[in-house]
Structures are given as C-alpha cells and as structure tokens.
Design a protein around this motif. Structure first.
Motif, PDB file in Angstrom:
ATOM      1  N   LEU A 365       2.037  18.059  86.243  1.00 36.56           N
ATOM      2  CA  LEU A 365       1.672  16.903  87.057  1.00 36.56           C
ATOM      3  C   LEU A 365       1.077  15.775  86.224  1.00 36.56           C
ATOM      4  O   LEU A 365       0.898  14.651  86.724  1.00 36.56           O
ATOM      5  CB  LEU A 365       0.663  17.320  88.138  1.00 36.56           C
ATOM      6  CG  LEU A 365       1.171  18.305  89.191  1.00 36.56           C
ATOM      7  CD1 LEU A 365       0.054  18.680  90.150  1.00 36.56           C
ATOM      8  CD2 LEU A 365       2.328  17.688  89.976  1.00 36.56           C
ATOM      9  N   GLU A 398       7.648   4.690  93.253  1.00 37.97           N
ATOM     10  CA  GLU A 398       8.423   5.506  94.202  1.00 37.97           C
ATOM     11  C   GLU A 398       9.186   6.610  93.476  1.00 37.97           C
ATOM     12  O   GLU A 398       9.234   7.755  93.929  1.00 37.97           O
ATOM     13  CB  GLU A 398       9.380   4.601  94.969  1.00 37.97           C
ATOM     14  CG  GLU A 398      10.204   5.354  96.004  1.00 37.97           C
ATOM     15  CD  GLU A 398      11.181   4.436  96.728  1.00 37.97           C
ATOM     16  OE1 GLU A 398      11.800   4.889  97.710  1.00 37.97           O
ATOM     17  OE2 GLU A 398      11.355   3.271  96.299  1.00 37.97           O
ATOM     18  N   ALA A 401       6.738   9.186  92.321  1.00 36.71           N
ATOM     19  CA  ALA A 401       6.209   9.950  93.452  1.00 36.71           C
ATOM     20  C   ALA A 401       7.227  10.978  93.932  1.00 36.71           C
ATOM     21  O   ALA A 401       6.882  12.124  94.279  1.00 36.71           O
ATOM     22  CB  ALA A 401       5.825   9.000  94.587  1.00 36.71           C
ATOM     23  N   GLY A 402       8.520  10.562  93.956  1.00 44.25           N
ATOM     24  CA  GLY A 402       9.557  11.531  94.318  1.00 44.25           C
ATOM     25  C   GLY A 402       9.641  12.660  93.312  1.00 44.25           C
ATOM     26  O   GLY A 402       9.810  13.833  93.670  1.00 44.25           O
ATOM     27  N   ARG A 403       9.529  12.271  92.043  1.00 41.10           N
ATOM     28  CA  ARG A 403       9.528  13.320  91.003  1.00 41.10           C
ATOM     29  C   ARG A 403       8.328  14.245  91.169  1.00 41.10           C
ATOM     30  O   ARG A 403       8.444  15.456  91.007  1.00 41.10           O
ATOM     31  CB  ARG A 403       9.497  12.637  89.640  1.00 41.10           C
ATOM     32  CG  ARG A 403       9.402  13.626  88.491  1.00 41.10           C
ATOM     33  CD  ARG A 403       9.247  12.893  87.169  1.00 41.10           C
ATOM     34  NE  ARG A 403       8.999  13.829  86.097  1.00 41.10           N
ATOM     35  CZ  ARG A 403       8.694  13.466  84.849  1.00 41.10           C
ATOM     36  NH1 ARG A 403       8.583  12.167  84.549  1.00 41.10           N
ATOM     37  NH2 ARG A 403       8.482  14.385  83.927  1.00 41.10           N
ATOM     38  N   LEU A 404       7.193  13.650  91.515  1.00 43.02           N
ATOM     39  CA  LEU A 404       5.988  14.453  91.726  1.00 43.02           C
ATOM     40  C   LEU A 404       6.170  15.414  92.890  1.00 43.02           C
ATOM     41  O   LEU A 404       5.758  16.588  92.819  1.00 43.02           O
ATOM     42  CB  LEU A 404       4.804  13.510  91.973  1.00 43.02           C
ATOM     43  CG  LEU A 404       3.422  14.174  92.055  1.00 43.02           C
ATOM     44  CD1 LEU A 404       3.081  14.836  90.727  1.00 43.02           C
ATOM     45  CD2 LEU A 404       2.363  13.115  92.389  1.00 43.02           C
ATOM     46  N   ALA A 405       6.807  14.964  93.954  1.00 44.78           N
ATOM     47  CA  ALA A 405       7.050  15.844  95.113  1.00 44.78           C
ATOM     48  C   ALA A 405       7.989  16.980  94.734  1.00 44.78           C
ATOM     49  O   ALA A 405       7.779  18.142  95.113  1.00 44.78           O
ATOM     50  CB  ALA A 405       7.613  15.021  96.272  1.00 44.78           C
ATOM     51  N   ARG A 406       9.081  16.640  94.008  1.00 44.44           N
ATOM     52  CA  ARG A 406      10.005  17.699  93.598  1.00 44.44           C
ATOM     53  C   ARG A 406       9.333  18.685  92.651  1.00 44.44           C
ATOM     54  O   ARG A 406       9.584  19.891  92.702  1.00 44.44           O
ATOM     55  CB  ARG A 406      11.238  17.071  92.936  1.00 44.44           C
ATOM     56  CG  ARG A 406      12.119  16.298  93.901  1.00 44.44           C
ATOM     57  CD  ARG A 406      13.448  15.951  93.250  1.00 44.44           C
ATOM     58  NE  ARG A 406      13.276  15.096  92.061  1.00 44.44           N
ATOM     59  CZ  ARG A 406      13.201  13.764  92.108  1.00 44.44           C
ATOM     60  NH1 ARG A 406      13.291  13.126  93.264  1.00 44.44           N
ATOM     61  NH2 ARG A 406      13.060  13.068  90.995  1.00 44.44           N
ATOM     62  N   ALA A 408       6.151  19.467  92.602  1.00 44.60           N
ATOM     63  CA  ALA A 408       5.256  20.326  93.389  1.00 44.60           C
ATOM     64  C   ALA A 408       6.055  21.407  94.107  1.00 44.60           C
ATOM     65  O   ALA A 408       5.652  22.583  94.156  1.00 44.60           O
ATOM     66  CB  ALA A 408       4.464  19.476  94.380  1.00 44.60           C
ATOM     67  N   ARG A 409       7.217  21.019  94.676  1.00 36.36           N
ATOM     68  CA  ARG A 409       8.045  22.027  95.339  1.00 36.36           C
ATOM     69  C   ARG A 409       8.529  23.082  94.347  1.00 36.36           C
ATOM     70  O   ARG A 409       8.564  24.280  94.647  1.00 36.36           O
ATOM     71  CB  ARG A 409       9.237  21.346  96.012  1.00 36.36           C
ATOM     72  CG  ARG A 409       8.886  20.553  97.249  1.00 36.36           C
ATOM     73  CD  ARG A 409      10.128  20.266  98.087  1.00 36.36           C
ATOM     74  NE  ARG A 409      11.138  19.544  97.315  1.00 36.36           N
ATOM     75  CZ  ARG A 409      11.214  18.208  97.228  1.00 36.36           C
ATOM     76  NH1 ARG A 409      10.332  17.453  97.870  1.00 36.36           N
ATOM     77  NH2 ARG A 409      12.166  17.637  96.506  1.00 36.36           N
ATOM     78  N   ASP A 465      15.225  22.399  92.678  1.00 35.75           N
ATOM     79  CA  ASP A 465      13.929  22.016  92.132  1.00 35.75           C
ATOM     80  C   ASP A 465      13.626  22.776  90.842  1.00 35.75           C
ATOM     81  O   ASP A 465      13.131  22.203  89.866  1.00 35.75           O
ATOM     82  CB  ASP A 465      12.821  22.290  93.153  1.00 35.75           C
ATOM     83  CG  ASP A 465      12.967  21.401  94.384  1.00 35.75           C
ATOM     84  OD1 ASP A 465      13.562  20.308  94.248  1.00 35.75           O
ATOM     85  OD2 ASP A 465      12.492  21.796  95.468  1.00 35.75           O
ATOM     86  N   GLN A 469      13.370  21.146  87.168  1.00 35.29           N
ATOM     87  CA  GLN A 469      12.134  21.286  86.410  1.00 35.29           C
ATOM     88  C   GLN A 469      12.423  21.753  84.986  1.00 35.29           C
ATOM     89  O   GLN A 469      11.880  21.234  84.008  1.00 35.29           O
ATOM     90  CB  GLN A 469      11.214  22.291  87.118  1.00 35.29           C
ATOM     91  CG  GLN A 469       9.889  22.539  86.435  1.00 35.29           C
ATOM     92  CD  GLN A 469       8.984  21.319  86.482  1.00 35.29           C
ATOM     93  OE1 GLN A 469       9.160  20.429  87.325  1.00 35.29           O
ATOM     94  NE2 GLN A 469       8.050  21.234  85.546  1.00 35.29           N
TER      95      GLN A 469
END
Length: 576
Positions: A365, A398, A401-406, A408-409, A465, A469
């Motif tokens: 992160l 944006e 943030a999308g990369r951050l969401a992916r 986290a998943r 995901d 990663q």
C-alpha cells in the motif's frame, strides 16, 4: 517341566478308598477278635468244668489206690488228656481220651507252673484247637493236674468266622471304594460345572445361567455364582454403555486420541488420530512413525520410563504442517498411556496469514498511497486552480485509488487462501489489456522503453487481482532496477499452459542472491532500501493461483521472471 494334572475326583476317590479300606479292616479285625474271644471263652469254661470234674474223680481213685485203672476211664469220660505231676514237676500218670497221641503244646508248661504254685490256669493255643487247664491237686502222690481239651470244632469255627469276616470285609471295602468313586465323580462333576461357569465369567460370558437343584453347600455356592453372574452382567452392561458414550465422544473430538501399552501397541485410536497417523491404524497395530525429524515412538516410550507428569511438544515435520502433541503417562493402576494430537496447521496458517497480511499490506500500500498523497499535496499547493493540472492529477488519483482497491482485494484474497478460509475465485481474464494497464502505471528511469508482447485473443482463467499483484510487483522491480534498455511484459500460450514473463536489461542477479530472492524480508544488493517483501508476495500469489515462478538472470545480462500457469488457458476469445 509342567506337572501332570490330577483331577479332584481321583483325590476324592483315593480318599474314599482309603477310608473304606481302613474302616473295613478295623471292623473285620474287631469282629474276628471278638468272635475268637467268644469261642475261646466258651471252650475254656467247658474245659475248666470238665477238668474240675476229672480232678474229683482222680482224687477218689488215688484214695482207693485204683488210679492206674480208673485214670484212662476218667479221661475218656471227660474227653480230656490228663497228666498228673509230682512236686518236682515230673509226670506220675498220664491218660488220653484219644487213641492217637499228639505232641504236647507249649502252653502245658505255663499251666503246670501255675498249678504247682497253687493257682488254676486256663489257656489255649492261638487257633483255639487245644485248651490247657492246670489245677493244683495235692495228694500223697501228686501236686498238679494238667488237662488238655482238644477242640477242632472251635478251631474250625474260628477259621470260618475269620474267612467270612475277611470276605465280608473285602466286599464291603470294594463297595465302599465304588461308592466313594461314585460320590467323588458326582462331587467332581458339580465342581466342573462351577469351574466351567467361572471360566465363562472370566471370558466375558454373562448370559449362560448356572442351574442349581440341590440345596446343599454346592447348591448354595452355585446360587452365589449365579447371583455374581447377574451382577457382573449388569455392571458390564453399564460399562459398555459408558464405553460406547466415551467412544462416541472421542470420535467427535477434533483432536486425535489414542492409547498405547508398554510395547507401544495401539489399543484405541479415534478417527482424527487415524487421519493424522496414517489412516489405516487399527487396534493391535504398532505405533507408527509418521513424521520425519521427530521420533514418535521414542516420545511415547518416555511415558512409561518417566511417569512424572504429562509431556508436551510442538512438532513441525515440514513447513506445511504443525502438530501439538501431549502425552499422559501410564498410572500405577493402568498399563497404558494416552497420546493427544492436535493439528495446529490451520491455526498456525491463519496466524501466519494474518502476520503476512499486515506486512504485505504495509509494503504494497506504500506506493499508491504515496502517489495519492503527493497528488493531493500538489493540488493543495495551487494546482487545483488550474483546470488542466487539476484534471490530470484527479485522473492520477483515480487511477491510483483503483489500483489501491485492487491491491486490497488481492491482499485479502491471498490472506483468505493462505488461512484456508476460501479458494480464490477464478474467471477468464484477457492478458493483453492487463499487461498494458500495468505497463502504463510504470515509471521507468531515464529512457527505458516499456514494451508489451501479447496477442489480443490470449486469455487465462485466473484470479485477476492476484495475477495483477504478482505482475505489477515484478514489473515495478524491473523498472526500478533498469537504467537503460527496455522492460518487456510478455504473455504467450501453449496448449493449456500460459506463461507470463517480465524481462529487463538491468544489472542482473548473482547466483547467491537468486537462492534467497523469494525469501521474506531478504534484501539483496539491488533492493537494499526495500522491505524484502515484493518477490515473496509474488511467490505466494503465484502459488495460490496453482502456478510457479521461474528466474533466469546473470550479472550484467538482465533478468527475466516467468510465471507459468498450467491448465489456465482459455481457448475461446473473451469478448471485450
């Protein structure tokens, strides 16, 4: 050498035979003795009476001086042999009642001696055939009279009585022995029934009743045995119920439980113990050695050698399994010990997954958060007033943030997979767009060119995901350590296998570093400022996807990481 078994019936039979023989001998002896005495007493009384009569006649004959002529007549009349003796003990006259003379028995001397002393003496031979009577007879010519009464009838009667008594004794003895043997057999039969009942109880047969008819001591004993049988049957039935309940409880436990004896032979093992120790473990089998690097039998033997208290160890036979082992020693009143095995694999896997999740999350992160924070700072410093700059940074925010969401998943999916809670959900993923998206997010150094080599129709059935990663970490490492040349993201399919490669023209990796490059928290010479988690996360992500990671690198010749996913290729083109 084992001594031969002699049944009680033979001991009892022998005892009855001895008692019968002894009793018969005593009875026969007493009967014969009393009969002989009675016959002899009668014979002696008759002989003594006749001798007294003869002595009177002899005295008168002496007085008339006609002894020589009258003495034979007196002897015939009284049926006696008469002998007269003087004071010196010499015979002075002799007459017999029989024509044939016989030798004088030895009893004559005793009777004569008694008569010379003035005493009447009556005695007989042993068989009672001759009765000798000695009387003092004091005259001018005599001092003693000895009379001999020959009684063959008495001897014959005594012989007949003795023979009949002996025969009767033998018959009585035989009957006694037979009766004794019969009684011994009956007693032994009843004892055998009691013995058979006791053996049946010892073997666990509590259903066969013991019948008793007589109300004697054996009947009372049989009744006591049967009452004991019924009580034991009730007790064992209760124990069986409790044992079944305990077995059901042990079978439902999540821990493996087994009991062993001093020879390390298994007496009980529940289903979990059988699963942990080999699956086919049964009662009577020796305790196995299921784990490399840990001697389970040696540990179990200590439970009998040092029974001071429970023993507890933590066993890790390999990196994928962990067990907690507790041994409860044998107690003085028991011959077995207890082993409890707890499978800690899932628990430690979850704990490890939690620790790795925290470490991985902190590492992964960092980059998108740093980018977002930097963009926000730029906007706050005045770029927000410029529409062009504002839109550019908002798009940047944006995207990150999308990369951050992916991310986290992916991290959550990886953590759940490692803890065993769920398997990653696979879906068809187009590889070309994914590689281009990762390439667009790279920030290469200098004039390094980022290239993508992948067919547009190539797709793989994976968890997007986790794959993103792994590829993003490899691509970022390549861009970070490449100062000139190019970074290539490549994907190709062959049959059901998909191979994804990240190749750079950086300084390469030495053989020593290659041995540890996938270890957690390992930082080589080209990653001295990192956390040492990136490639470890790549390895875990690819392993969770069911694939493998290959490394091909030499110092000064660049590096290529290859992710191989077998059985993941989607043959049909995935629609956009």
């Amino acid at each position: 050498m084992r001594r031969p078994f002699i049944g009680v019936r033979w001991w009892l039979g022998a005892a009855f035979a001895v008692v019968a023989a002894t009793s018969t001998a005593i009875v026969v002896s007493q009967f014969s003795s009393r009969s002989e005495n009675e016959f002899l007493v009668r014979a002696k009384e008759l002989a003594a009476g006749n001798t007294v009569l003869a002595s009177g006649s002899v005295r008168k004959a002496i007085e008339r001086d006609t002894l020589s002529t009258e003495l034979p007549e007196i002897a015939r009349r009284q049926n006696l042999d008469l002998i007269l003796y003087d004071a010196a003990g010499k015979p002075v006259a002799h007459a017999t009642a029989r024509r044939q003379a016989v030798p004088l028995p030895g009893e004559v001397n005793g009777a004569l001696a008694a008569a010379l002393t003035g005493t009447r003496d009556v005695r007989s031979t042993e068989n009672g055939q001759v009765v000798v009577v000695g009387l003092p007879l004091v005259t001018d010519r005599t001092r003693a009279l000895v009379a001999l009464s020959y009684r063959p009838d008495v001897a014959a009667a005594i012989g007949i009585v003795s023979d009949q008594a002996l025969r009767a004794g033998v018959i009585a003895g035989v009957i006694g022995v037979l009766v004794g043997l019969l009684l011994a057999q009956l007693i032994a039969l009843r004892l055998r029934r009691l013995t058979a009942a006791a053996e049946a109880l010892a073997l666990g047969d509590f259903e066969t009743p013991l019948r008793y008819r007589a109300r004697d001591e054996f009947g009372v004993l049989a009744q006591s045995f049967d009452r004991m049988r019924r009580q034991l049957r009730r007790s064992f039935r209760r124990l069986e119920v409790e044992r079944d309940r305990l077995r059901m409880l042990l079978e439902r436990l999540h821990e493996g439980v087994l009991t062993i004896d001093q020879d390390l032979v298994v007496h009980f093992a529940n289903s979990e113990a059988r699963r942990l120790l080999g699956g086919r473990l049964a009662e009577g089998d020796p305790l196995p050695e299921p784990w490399d690097g840990f001697a389970l039998r040696e540990f179990a033997q200590h439970l009998f050698d040092l029974p001071n208290g429970p023993l507890q160890v933590h066993v890790t036979p390999d990196e994928d399994h962990a067990f907690g082992l507790v041994g409860i020693p044998a107690q003085p009143e028991t011959e077995w010990a207890l082993l409890v095995i707890d499978d800690l694999t899932e628990q430690e896997r979850r704990e490890l997954a939690e620790r790795e999740f925290v470490s991985n999350a902190a590492h992964e992160l960092r980059t998108p958060l740093t980018t977002i924070i930097g963009a926000v700072e730029v906007l706050q410093s005045g770029a927000k007033d410029d529409p062009v700059e504002r839109d550019r940074f908002l798009v940047h925010i944006e995207r990150e943030a999308g990369r951050l969401a992916r991310l986290a998943r992916a991290m959550l999916t990886l953590a759940r997979a490692h803890s065993g809670q769920e398997q990653p959900r696979a879906e068809p993923v187009e590889l070309a767009p994914l590689l281009r998206e990762i390439a667009d997010g790279l920030r290469p150094r200098g004039r390094v060119v980022v290239e993508v080599e992948c067919g547009d129709a190539l797709a793989a059935r994976v968890n997007r995901d986790l794959l993103e990663q792994a590829l993003r970490n490899l691509a970022e490492n390549a861009a970070k350590h490449t100062s000139r040349g190019h970074v290539v993201l490549r994907a190709r399919g062959e049959g059901a296998t998909v191979a994804l490669e990240v190749e750079d023209t950086g300084p390469g990796i030495s053989a020593e570093v290659q041995r540890h490059v996938f270890d957690r928290f390992y930082r080589g010479e080209r990653d001295a400022d990192g956390f040492g988690l990136g490639l470890a996360i790549v390895r875990e992500s690819v392993r969770t996807l069911g694939g493998r990671v290959e490394l091909d690198s030499s110092p000064g010749e660049g590096t290529m990481f290859r992710i191989v996913l077998e059985g993941a290729r989607v043959r049909d083109e995935v629609p956009v």
